[in-house]
Scaffold this motif. Sequence first.
Motif, short mmCIF file in Angstrom:
data_model
loop_
_atom_site.label_atom_id
_atom_site.label_comp_id
_atom_site.label_asym_id
_atom_site.label_seq_id
_atom_site.Cartn_x
_atom_site.Cartn_y
_atom_site.Cartn_z
N PRO A 63 37.14 24.35 33.86
CA PRO A 63 37.83 23.64 34.96
C PRO A 63 38.60 25.34 34.81
CG PRO A 63 38.60 23.54 32.39
CD PRO A 63 37.45 23.60 32.50
N VAL A 64 38.02 26.38 35.31
CA VAL A 64 38.82 27.48 35.37
C VAL A 64 38.97 27.96 36.48
CG1 VAL A 64 39.11 30.24 34.13
CG2 VAL A 64 37.87 28.28 32.33
N ALA A 65 39.84 28.82 37.25
CA ALA A 65 39.34 29.64 38.20
C ALA A 65 39.85 30.97 38.03
CB ALA A 65 40.36 29.30 39.33
N ILE A 66 38.44 31.67 38.46
CA ILE A 66 38.34 33.88 38.13
C ILE A 66 38.63 33.50 38.83
CG2 ILE A 66 36.84 35.39 37.32
CD1 ILE A 66 35.84 33.25 35.18
N VAL A 67 40.27 34.51 39.93
CA VAL A 67 39.93 35.70 40.97
C VAL A 67 39.69 36.97 40.78
CG1 VAL A 67 41.91 36.13 42.06
CG2 VAL A 67 42.01 33.93 41.13
N ILE A 68 39.21 37.70 41.12
CA ILE A 68 38.78 39.04 41.62
C ILE A 68 39.13 39.86 42.85
CG2 ILE A 68 36.39 39.93 40.69
CD1 ILE A 68 34.96 37.92 39.90
N PRO A 69 40.42 40.70 42.66
CA PRO A 69 40.77 41.14 43.79
C PRO A 69 39.74 42.36 43.64
CG PRO A 69 41.94 41.06 42.88
CD PRO A 69 40.81 40.11 41.52
N CYS A 70 39.67 42.54 44.92
CA CYS A 70 38.24 43.75 45.31
C CYS A 70 39.38 44.90 46.07
CB CYS A 70 37.12 43.50 45.47
SG CYS A 70 35.67 44.86 45.31
N TYR A 71 39.07 46.37 46.01
CA TYR A 71 39.21 47.27 47.21
C TYR A 71 38.48 48.10 46.52
CZ TYR A 71 41.64 50.35 49.91
OH TYR A 71 41.94 51.42 51.39
N GLY A 72 37.71 48.42 47.03
CA GLY A 72 36.93 49.92 47.55
C GLY A 72 35.82 49.74 46.30
N GLN A 73 35.55 49.17 46.08
CA GLN A 73 34.54 48.52 44.51
C GLN A 73 33.62 48.03 44.30
OE1 GLN A 73 37.58 47.98 41.78
NE2 GLN A 73 37.89 50.17 40.75
N ALA A 74 33.28 47.47 45.66
CA ALA A 74 31.84 46.49 46.06
C ALA A 74 30.62 46.94 45.48
CB ALA A 74 32.06 46.58 47.85
N HIS A 75 30.46 48.56 44.61
CA HIS A 75 29.72 48.87 44.46
C HIS A 75 29.76 48.13 42.82
CE1 HIS A 75 32.55 51.61 43.52
NE2 HIS A 75 31.86 52.20 42.36
N LEU A 76 30.56 47.91 42.34
CA LEU A 76 30.54 47.23 40.69
C LEU A 76 31.14 45.61 40.84
CD1 LEU A 76 33.42 49.59 39.90
CD2 LEU A 76 30.23 49.96 39.51
N LEU A 77 31.06 45.08 41.71
CA LEU A 77 31.14 43.93 41.99
C LEU A 77 30.43 42.86 41.12
CD1 LEU A 77 33.08 41.12 42.65
CD2 LEU A 77 32.20 41.38 45.31
N GLY A 78 29.30 43.10 41.41
CA GLY A 78 27.73 42.16 41.47
C GLY A 78 28.24 41.98 40.08
N GLU A 79 28.60 42.76 38.82
CA GLU A 79 28.68 42.75 37.17
C GLU A 79 29.40 42.04 37.14
OE1 GLU A 79 27.87 46.63 35.08
OE2 GLU A 79 27.68 47.64 36.83
N ALA A 80 30.62 41.76 37.54
CA ALA A 80 32.00 40.83 36.95
C ALA A 80 31.41 40.02 37.63
CB ALA A 80 33.46 41.09 38.31
N VAL A 81 30.81 39.85 39.26
CA VAL A 81 30.57 38.22 39.47
C VAL A 81 29.34 37.81 38.57
CG1 VAL A 81 29.74 36.28 41.15
CG2 VAL A 81 31.76 38.34 41.73
N ALA A 82 28.58 38.33 37.89
CA ALA A 82 27.51 38.03 37.08
C ALA A 82 28.23 37.27 35.90
CB ALA A 82 26.40 38.67 36.68
N SER A 83 28.87 38.75 34.96
CA SER A 83 28.85 38.17 34.24
C SER A 83 30.66 37.12 34.00
CB SER A 83 30.28 39.07 33.53
OG SER A 83 31.34 39.29 34.18
N CYS A 84 30.72 36.55 35.17
CA CYS A 84 31.10 35.25 35.32
C CYS A 84 30.37 34.24 34.94
CB CYS A 84 32.08 34.87 36.38
SG CYS A 84 33.24 36.00 36.47
N LEU A 85 29.54 34.07 36.54
CA LEU A 85 28.42 32.98 36.05
C LEU A 85 27.62 32.63 34.62
CD1 LEU A 85 26.45 33.91 40.07
CD2 LEU A 85 28.54 32.30 38.95
N ALA A 86 27.55 34.19 33.57
CA ALA A 86 26.82 34.17 32.23
C ALA A 86 27.49 33.24 31.46
CB ALA A 86 26.03 35.23 32.38
N GLN A 87 28.88 32.79 31.96
CA GLN A 87 29.94 32.41 31.16
C GLN A 87 28.92 30.37 30.67
OE1 GLN A 87 32.68 33.30 29.58
NE2 GLN A 87 31.51 35.29 30.49
N LEU A 88 29.12 30.46 29.56
CA LEU A 88 29.17 28.61 29.11
C LEU A 88 29.85 27.83 28.32
CD1 LEU A 88 25.47 29.89 28.01
CD2 LEU A 88 26.11 28.40 29.65
N PRO A 89 30.38 26.81 29.06
CA PRO A 89 29.78 26.44 30.53
C PRO A 89 30.57 27.37 31.59
CG PRO A 89 32.05 24.94 30.50
CD PRO A 89 31.00 26.23 28.97
#
Length: 201
Positions: free
Chosen positions: A4-30
Amino acid sequence: MTAPVAIVIPCYGQAHLLGEAVASCLAQLPPPAEIIVVDDGSPDDVAAAVAEFGEQPSIRLVRRANGGLSAARNTGLAASTSPFLVFLDADDRLCPGALAARLAFLAAHPAAAFVWGGYRNMDADGTYWPAPSLPRPTTSPYLALLTGNVIGMHATVMYRRQPLTESGGFDERLRACEDWDVYLRLAKRHPIACHSHVAAD
């Protein structure tokens, strides 16, 4: 099942790094119930980076005119509904078990407005620094915060929604130390707590 968690990821000028951040969120269990990427008027293609993950019901992209980090975080806060929140910068990532550890710690400390853990520093090539930075437990965390930002890395913090929203969220007049300002306002009125789990890189 999702956390029951919302992860908020602000992004400005870092789209090239965003994938790693999002992937680390999706890898959480649960995994988290919500991953909200806030495109803060970024000059690069944040939408394309999000689209790399395909149709993921937990991921939402919210666009806004550039307003700075506090405004982007408040936008994500307003767009979310989960009772717990983590704010992850686009150039950071969560460590395995980060959400589960903090949820368990909040359950054990029901009065705490937020909890925080440790973090690891790393170089641009992915090399970790020799030792993680771990919290130092204290009988008076508010007094410790008055001496400096002892939390250090915002991604290690998990907030309860109600105290955070009641405090007014992030002060959009501040261009720096906006996280420390929130810690101080919350710690002045509520208990807070730390744990030794390394939560973020």
